[in-house]
Each structure stands twice: as structure tokens, then as C-alpha cells.
Design a protein around this motif. Structure first.
Motif, PDB file in Angstrom:
ATOM      1  N   HIS A 270      -2.414 -18.762  66.416  1.00 54.89           N
ATOM      2  CA  HIS A 270      -1.411 -17.765  66.786  1.00 54.89           C
ATOM      3  C   HIS A 270      -1.042 -16.900  65.578  1.00 54.89           C
ATOM      4  O   HIS A 270      -0.875 -15.683  65.699  1.00 54.89           O
ATOM      5  N   LEU A 271      -0.898 -17.544  64.414  1.00 54.41           N
ATOM      6  CA  LEU A 271      -0.504 -16.814  63.219  1.00 54.41           C
ATOM      7  C   LEU A 271      -1.588 -15.834  62.783  1.00 54.41           C
ATOM      8  O   LEU A 271      -1.287 -14.737  62.302  1.00 54.41           O
ATOM      9  N   ALA A 272      -2.856 -16.212  62.942  1.00 56.03           N
ATOM     10  CA  ALA A 272      -3.946 -15.316  62.560  1.00 56.03           C
ATOM     11  C   ALA A 272      -3.980 -14.090  63.460  1.00 56.03           C
ATOM     12  O   ALA A 272      -4.254 -12.976  63.003  1.00 56.03           O
ATOM     13  N   VAL A 273      -3.721 -14.272  64.758  1.00 56.92           N
ATOM     14  CA  VAL A 273      -3.637 -13.129  65.670  1.00 56.92           C
ATOM     15  C   VAL A 273      -2.489 -12.215  65.254  1.00 56.92           C
ATOM     16  O   VAL A 273      -2.632 -10.987  65.176  1.00 56.92           O
ATOM     17  N   ALA A 274      -1.332 -12.820  64.958  1.00 63.71           N
ATOM     18  CA  ALA A 274      -0.172 -12.029  64.543  1.00 63.71           C
ATOM     19  C   ALA A 274      -0.450 -11.283  63.240  1.00 63.71           C
ATOM     20  O   ALA A 274      -0.061 -10.115  63.088  1.00 63.71           O
ATOM     21  N   ALA A 275      -1.135 -11.933  62.311  1.00 64.85           N
ATOM     22  CA  ALA A 275      -1.451 -11.294  61.033  1.00 64.85           C
ATOM     23  C   ALA A 275      -2.398 -10.119  61.232  1.00 64.85           C
ATOM     24  O   ALA A 275      -2.264  -9.083  60.562  1.00 64.85           O
ATOM     25  N   ARG A 293       7.655 -13.409  65.903  1.00 63.51           N
ATOM     26  CA  ARG A 293       8.863 -13.208  65.096  1.00 63.51           C
ATOM     27  C   ARG A 293       8.570 -13.372  63.608  1.00 63.51           C
ATOM     28  O   ARG A 293       9.144 -12.677  62.774  1.00 63.51           O
ATOM     29  N   GLU A 294       7.679 -14.295  63.268  1.00 61.82           N
ATOM     30  CA  GLU A 294       7.376 -14.534  61.857  1.00 61.82           C
ATOM     31  C   GLU A 294       6.772 -13.298  61.191  1.00 61.82           C
ATOM     32  O   GLU A 294       6.975 -13.055  59.998  1.00 61.82           O
ATOM     33  N   ASP A 298       6.801  -7.158  68.034  1.00 54.66           N
ATOM     34  CA  ASP A 298       7.422  -7.200  69.348  1.00 54.66           C
ATOM     35  C   ASP A 298       6.761  -8.306  70.164  1.00 54.66           C
ATOM     36  O   ASP A 298       5.588  -8.646  69.948  1.00 54.66           O
ATOM     37  N   PHE A 299       7.506  -8.841  71.116  1.00 52.49           N
ATOM     38  CA  PHE A 299       6.977  -9.927  71.951  1.00 52.49           C
ATOM     39  C   PHE A 299       7.329  -9.666  73.402  1.00 52.49           C
ATOM     40  O   PHE A 299       8.488  -9.426  73.739  1.00 52.49           O
TER      41      PHE A 299
END
Length: 372
Positions: A270-275, A293-294, A298-299
């Protein structure tokens, strides 16, 4: 041109680290400068002298062969474009490596724990990526239970359990009372009533993560993605989140090939997608609210899902699994999850009926879907 190699090392400290944290003096320095806008203030935050920070900057500029800071007497220090690109690239690479960093750190902690206390309980866990599980591992460590946590997709985690490479596997699914040929086809062959035991762990919100728009509220569904011009970054095949997206597309009658980037190179967490979204490589992707959020994204919530742990029936009453269930049933577990947006723990630690907790189990076309 001078070759710049990567040198890795680790150390034992009284304080611990979490997630993708990897200390590096160059990036620690650049982060402080970007945060405080002043060499003097950065030095104060680092507990170092102005002279030391100034000398470090000059050292790293010589190593990298590029200027790192625009600095003029009486003005704020600004990172050069090169330093900004370097900082952004390092953060994205570190985030992409999060599951592997956590697995390596867990293995090293295990080695140290064995040396200090050979009687400590040990539990090997393969699990779909989740931000709550490192918190669970920390709580377990306080109770003398070492969790050797390795992140994998939901399908790969269940396969690891079937192959005897772990004692507990973690996977996640929404309720789906109307059934799902996607989930049933992928997971049903790996779960057998009477053989496997399901343990409640947590509940979380899945949705779409997007770069901030400035609007007070954004509405977006999977049906809006084709032709939208939004570049999609997906999760890897076999992950629970990829299964969820495939399920939602099937329900909406949307072909995956009509979404730009859906079938391109995926990310493993999930964090890699967000990054990737925060770094501008994509515009939208699936993930949990806490990851969005990290990274200041937007979500748009799509669906709630349950995250389950599963073990073989014979392992349910073993000392490590009983210790794990005790941690999940403790008040400390839901309290720890309060730090993560979109999380709850309604059935944590409870042994659940596999066929009742997974209502899509009896979906009749599951076998046909798996063949397809």
C-alpha cells in the motif's frame, strides 16, 4: 565519472525502528534542512554544531559531485533541484522496500532474541501487506512472543501455509454476501473447512488514493476510471487488493485494459502505491486509508474488509498461536490500531467459522472461475 556505491550495515541500539525507517546521514541531513530551512536550525534539531552540519554538507557535495544546498548569508537554505530529486527518489525506493526491510529487521531481532533468551516463543507468519501487523509484532514482543513477519500477497501467504513455510498466514477479504467468483476462484482451493482455523485480526477501509485536488470532497468509482486520463498504479497479481480491484471491475462491467496503467508494472505494498502517486508516477491507485494519509493523499472509500489470520487446526492450541490470540484479545491491540485511520478490531482473537466468515465460500461458479 566517479562511481558511487551503496554500503549497507546494521547496528544494535536501545531504541527500535518501524516500517521503512533506514538511517542514512545524508538523507537525515537533507530532511532536516528541508524541514527547518536553515543550517543553524537543522543543526539544533540534530543536536549538532553549525560547524559540524556545514562540514557534513561540504563532504556530501564532494561525494555526490553535485551541489546540495543554495545558501546565502541572511537567507533561508534551500535544497538544490538535484537534492530534491535525490530525496524524493530515496523515499520512494525505501517505501517500495518496506516489506523486505521489515522482514530483514524481524529476522535480525529473532537472532538477537534467541541469543538473549532461548526460551522465547517464535511464530512464523506470512501475511498480506498491512500497516497494523508491525504494531501487532511489537505488542507480541512485549509478551515474549517473537513474530517472524514476512509480507506477501494473500494468495502467496496461503500457499506458504500449505507448503509448511509458516505457521500462520494473513489474508483479507470484504464480506461479499452476494458471492465473488474472483475471490472464490483464487482463495477457495487454499482454504479447507476442518483443516484450517480462521482467527479474527482487524477490519480496515479500502479505497482509491489520489493526489490532493484541493476540493473538499472527491467522488470516484472504478466505473469512472476508463477514459478519465488518470494514470493507475496497481498492486501485484495474487495480492488481496488486486483481487478486490478485479472483483470491483467485474461487478461494474469494466475491462481492465481500458484503464491506463492497470496492467502495467505493479507495486508490492500500500505504501509503495501511495509513494508512486505522491511522486508523480501515477494519479490514482488502490490502498488503505492509513497509507493515503501518510503520504498526504486524498482517499475515496470503496469498501470495508476483514483481515484474517489462518492456521492449521493442529496448530490452533500450540503455545505460540495461543500467545498470538491473547495479544489480539488484549485491550492494547485495538488501542494500538487507533493510530491508523480507517482501522477497527471487532473480532480480534476470536476463532471464526470459515464458511460463515467467508460467505462467498459456497459461490457455485468458483470452480469454473478458477479454471478460467
Amino acid at each position: 565519472m566517479q562511481t558511487r556505491g551503496i554500503h549497507l550495515q546494521y547496528s544494535f541500539e536501545s531504541r527500535g525502528q518501524r516500517g521503512p525507517e533506514v538511517e542514512n546521514p545524508l538523507f537525515d541531513l537533507l530532511n532536516r534542512l528541508q524541514e527547518h530551512g536553515s543550517i543553524r536550525h537543522a543543526a539544533t534539531a540534530m543536536g549538532a554544531s553549525y560547524r559540524h552540519v556545514w562540514g557534513s554538507l561540504k563532504h556530501w557535495e564532494q561525494v555526490m559531485g553535485e551541489p546540495l544546498v543554495h545558501w546565502t548569508q541572511g537567507q533561508a537554505a534551500r535544497l538544490t533541484p538535484f537534492a530534491q530529486r535525490l530525496l524524493a527518489a530515496e523515499r520512494q525506493a525505501r517505501t517500495r522496500m518496506t516489506p523486505h526491510i521489515e522482514a530483514l529487521r524481524a529476522e535480525l531481532e529473532h537472532v538477537l532474541a534467541q541469543a538473549l533468551d532461548g526460551g522465547q516463543l517464535v511464530l512464523e507468519v506470512f501475511a498480506s501487506h498491512d500497516l497494523g501487523l508491525p504494531l501487532l509484532r511489537e505488542l507480541a514482543q512485549q509478551r515474549q512472543l517473537h513474530i517472524g513477519l514476512r509480507f506477501a500477497g494473500s494468495v502467496d501467504a496461503l500457499r506458504a501455509l500449505a507448503q509448511g513455510r509458516c505457521t500462520v498466514a494473513g489474508f483479507h477479504v470484504p464480506a461479499l454476501p452476494e458471492g465473488s467468483p474472483v475471490f472464490a476462484g483464487a482463495l477457495k482451493p487454499l482454504l479447507k473447512p476442518g483443516v484450517h482455523k480462521l482467527i479474527g485480526c482487524l477490519r480496515r477501509q479500502q479505497g482509491l488514493m489520489l493526489r490532493p485536488s484541493g476540493a473538499t470532497q472527491r467522488r470516484l468509482s472504478v466505473s469512472d476510471l476508463p477514459g478519465s486520463g488518470l494514470r493507475f498504479v496497481n498492486r501485484q497479481p495474487g495480492s488481496g487488493t488486486r483481487l478486490l480491484m478485479d472483483h470491483l471491475l467485474q461487478g461494474a462491467g469494466v475491462e481492465a485494459s481500458t484503464i491506463e496503467g492497470y496492467l502495467a508494472r505493479p507495486e508490492d505494498s500500500h505504501l509503495a502505491v501511495a509513494a508512486a502517486i505522491a511522486g508523480g508516477q501515477a494519479d490514482v491507485g488502490p490502498g488503505i486509508e492509513a497509507a493515503a494519509r501518510e503520504f498526504g493523499l486524498d482517499f475515496v472509500p470503496l469498501i470495508e474488509e476483514d483481515y484474517f489470520l489462518v492456521c492449521l487446526k493442529d496448530a490452533l492450541e500450540s503455545a505460540p498461536v495461543r500467545a498470538l490470540r491473547a495479544v489480539l484479545e488484549s485491550p492494547e491491540w485495538p488501542a494500538a490500531l487507533q493510530a491508523l485511520p480507517g482501522y477497527a478490531a471487532p473480532d480480534a482473537g476470536r476463532v471464526l467459522s470459515l464458511t460463515k466468515a467467508l460467505p462467498w465460500w459456497h459461490f457455485r461458479t468458483a470452480k469454473k472461475a478458477a479454471t478460467a
